[in-house]
Scaffold this active site. Structure first.
Site, short mmCIF file in Angstrom:
data_model
loop_
_atom_site.label_atom_id
_atom_site.label_comp_id
_atom_site.label_asym_id
_atom_site.label_seq_id
_atom_site.Cartn_x
_atom_site.Cartn_y
_atom_site.Cartn_z
N HIS A 134 -34.63 101.72 61.45
CA HIS A 134 -33.91 100.45 61.27
C HIS A 134 -33.63 100.09 59.81
O HIS A 134 -33.00 99.08 59.54
CB HIS A 134 -34.69 99.31 61.93
CG HIS A 134 -35.88 98.87 61.15
ND1 HIS A 134 -37.06 99.56 61.17
CD2 HIS A 134 -36.06 97.83 60.31
CE1 HIS A 134 -37.91 98.96 60.38
NE2 HIS A 134 -37.34 97.91 59.82
C1 UD1 Z 1 -36.54 92.69 59.50
C2 UD1 Z 1 -37.41 92.79 58.25
C3 UD1 Z 1 -38.07 94.16 58.17
C4 UD1 Z 1 -38.80 94.48 59.44
C5 UD1 Z 1 -37.84 94.35 60.61
C6 UD1 Z 1 -38.51 94.64 61.93
C7 UD1 Z 1 -36.59 91.51 56.33
C8 UD1 Z 1 -35.93 91.58 55.01
N1 UD1 Z 1 -36.62 92.64 57.04
O1 UD1 Z 1 -35.46 93.56 59.33
O2 UD1 Z 1 -38.97 94.17 57.10
O3 UD1 Z 1 -39.32 95.78 59.39
O4 UD1 Z 1 -37.33 93.02 60.62
O5 UD1 Z 1 -37.65 94.46 62.98
O6 UD1 Z 1 -37.06 90.45 56.71
N2 UD1 Z 1 -31.41 90.69 65.72
C9 UD1 Z 1 -31.29 90.56 67.07
N3 UD1 Z 1 -32.32 89.98 67.74
C10 UD1 Z 1 -33.43 89.52 67.12
C11 UD1 Z 1 -33.53 89.67 65.73
C12 UD1 Z 1 -32.53 90.27 65.05
O7 UD1 Z 1 -30.32 90.96 67.66
O8 UD1 Z 1 -34.33 88.98 67.78
C13 UD1 Z 1 -30.32 91.31 64.95
C14 UD1 Z 1 -29.81 90.35 63.89
O9 UD1 Z 1 -28.78 89.60 64.39
C15 UD1 Z 1 -29.41 91.27 62.75
C16 UD1 Z 1 -30.24 92.50 62.95
O10 UD1 Z 1 -30.85 92.41 64.22
O11 UD1 Z 1 -28.06 91.61 62.88
C17 UD1 Z 1 -31.27 92.62 61.87
O12 UD1 Z 1 -32.21 91.54 61.88
P1 UD1 Z 1 -32.85 90.97 60.52
O13 UD1 Z 1 -33.92 90.00 60.80
O14 UD1 Z 1 -31.74 90.53 59.66
O15 UD1 Z 1 -33.48 92.19 59.77
P2 UD1 Z 1 -34.19 93.48 60.29
O16 UD1 Z 1 -33.31 94.63 59.97
O17 UD1 Z 1 -34.65 93.31 61.72
#
Ligand code: UD1
Length: 367
Positions: A209
């Site tokens: 990821h």
């Molecule tokens: C975040 C953390 C990372 C951790 C990871 C685990 C930061 C900077 N990064 O990264 O350290 O390892 O989480 O998952 O905080 N999304 C969904 N559903 C959700 C949550 C997110 O669809 O419940 C989508 C969001 O819309 C976004 C993408 O997933 O487009 C990424 O989510 P985001 O929280 O921005 O960062 P991660 O890459 O998950």
């Protein structure tokens, strides 16, 4: 003593759960310690958040800041505004943050500016890689933290090197491992086990990821192809993170058979108990996560990390983890080592013994 416990994203939940258990235990012994669980809403799906609360017995959050998705700045800003308004209405004595996600940094800044003491659990770890948002979150959070609870002596040294006073650093172990050891005998067989007839030590688990691995289609495809090519046709179970799904789903729909390779099984992000069931019985894990390298070290499962650096060097020096970098070519070599039975055996790092959260709460009561 009132403490806000901040939890925002998936890797926070398993770190917060045992701290809540330890607070409840202290309360049952008559200690005057109260907590408020603040969910920032950074992760919000059942798969990324809800299932962890259910399975790890985490109480429903007292407050949900509902920040949701967004760019780094948007997410940080939304969490900060919402947490500040909560503290204005109803303040606290301490703000306890865990790990290195956006929520960790955002809430620590807000608390510190309101003269609330900040406690950082998993403070002091460093990868030295400022291209990762998590490293910036670590540096910023640690620069304003009052009390540090660390997972390793290396983390202590990192903090001493930036001028933190020794008396504010407590090497206590790893709360993520408290959760792992508590639940190890309750891991739950996921439906995919019977569906594709998995056999112990005869399949891989893969998670990807990190933006550097998944945000560019070409890089992601090359990585996956290389892994598949050297997997000796063993099944590869790949729970796909939402960030990665955004790139992969359009690719799959272009494919007539809706699959990238015969032995690659894409599934939704898994619950904690089901994911670790698979990890514990896997031949090896391929990942770019940090937390998973700690869990595989404790469970003695070979782990290949597709990153150039790590903030968790003990998983390499003592544990089962190896850094392959981001060059797909390194995969062939590592797979060769694995299949010839030459992967190193791991040792469990000091104080990763399931009692870390109790140590933290004991310390906090004394502070
Ligand atoms: C975040 C953390 C990372 C951790 C990871 C685990 C930061 C900077 N990064 O990264 O350290 O390892 O989480 O998952 O905080 N999304 C969904 N559903 C959700 C949550 C997110 O669809 O419940 C989508 C969001 O819309 C976004 C993408 O997933 O487009 C990424 O989510 P985001 O929280 O921005 O960062 P991660 O890459 O998950």
């Amino acid at each position: 003593m009132k403490i806000d416990l901040i939890a925002g994203a998936r890797p926070n939940f398993m770190k917060i759960a045992p701290i809540i258990d330890a607070i409840k235990f202290a309360q049952s012994r008559g200690q005057n310690i109260e907590y408020r669980l603040v969910h920032t809403g950074q992760h919000y799906d059942k798969n990324m958040s809800g299932s962890f609360f259910d399975q790890l017995g985490i109480p429903l959050p007292d407050v949900n800041l509902e920040s949701g998705s967004g760019s780094q700045a948007e997410q940080t800003a939304k969490i900060m505004v919402a947490y500040e308004s909560l503290l204005i209405k109803d303040s606290t004595d301490y703000c306890l943050v865990v790990g290195d996600v956006t929520s960790t940094m955002a809430c620590s800044i807000v608390a510190k500016k309101m003269n609330i003491k900040v406690i950082h659990v998993e403070g002091g770890i460093r990868s030295g890689d400022l291209t990762m948002p998590e490293e910036i979150n670590r540096i910023v959070t640690d620069s304003i933290t009052d009390y540090f609870f660390t997972t390793s002596e290396t983390a202590n040294s990192n903090l001493i090197n930036i001028g933190v006073k020794k008396e504010n650093i407590f090497f206590v172990g790893n709360t993520m491992i408290d959760t792992l050891l508590k639940h190890r005998f309750n891991f739950k067989k996921p439906p995919i086990w019977d569906k594709i007839k998995l056999k112990e030590k005869s399949y891989f688990v893969m998670t990807l990821h990190r933006p550097s691995n998944v945000d560019e289609e070409q890089i992601l495809i090359e990585l996956i192809n290389e892994i598949v090519a050297h997997s000796q046709n063993m099944p590869i179970v790949f729970p796909v993170h939402p960030r990665t799904a955004k790139i992969i789903k359009p690719l799959l729909s272009q494919n007539s058979n809706n699959s990238m390779a015969k032995n690659l099984y894409l599934v939704e992000p898994m619950s904690y108990l089901e994911f670790n069931y698979l990890v514990e019985k896997a031949k090896a894990v391929i990942t770019d996560s940090g937390g998973i390298t700690e869990e595989t070290t404790v469970m003695n499962i070979p782990c290949m990390t597709l990153r150039n650096n790590t903030e968790r060097p003990e998983t390499i020096e003592l544990g089962t983890n190896e850094l392959l970098g981001e060059d797909p070519k390194a995969i062939a070599l590592a797979m060769g080592k694995l299949f010839s039975g030459n992967w190193k055996k791991g040792n469990v790092p000091k104080l990763w013994d399931g009692k870390t959260s109790q140590r933290i709460i004991k310390r906090l009561i004394n502070i």
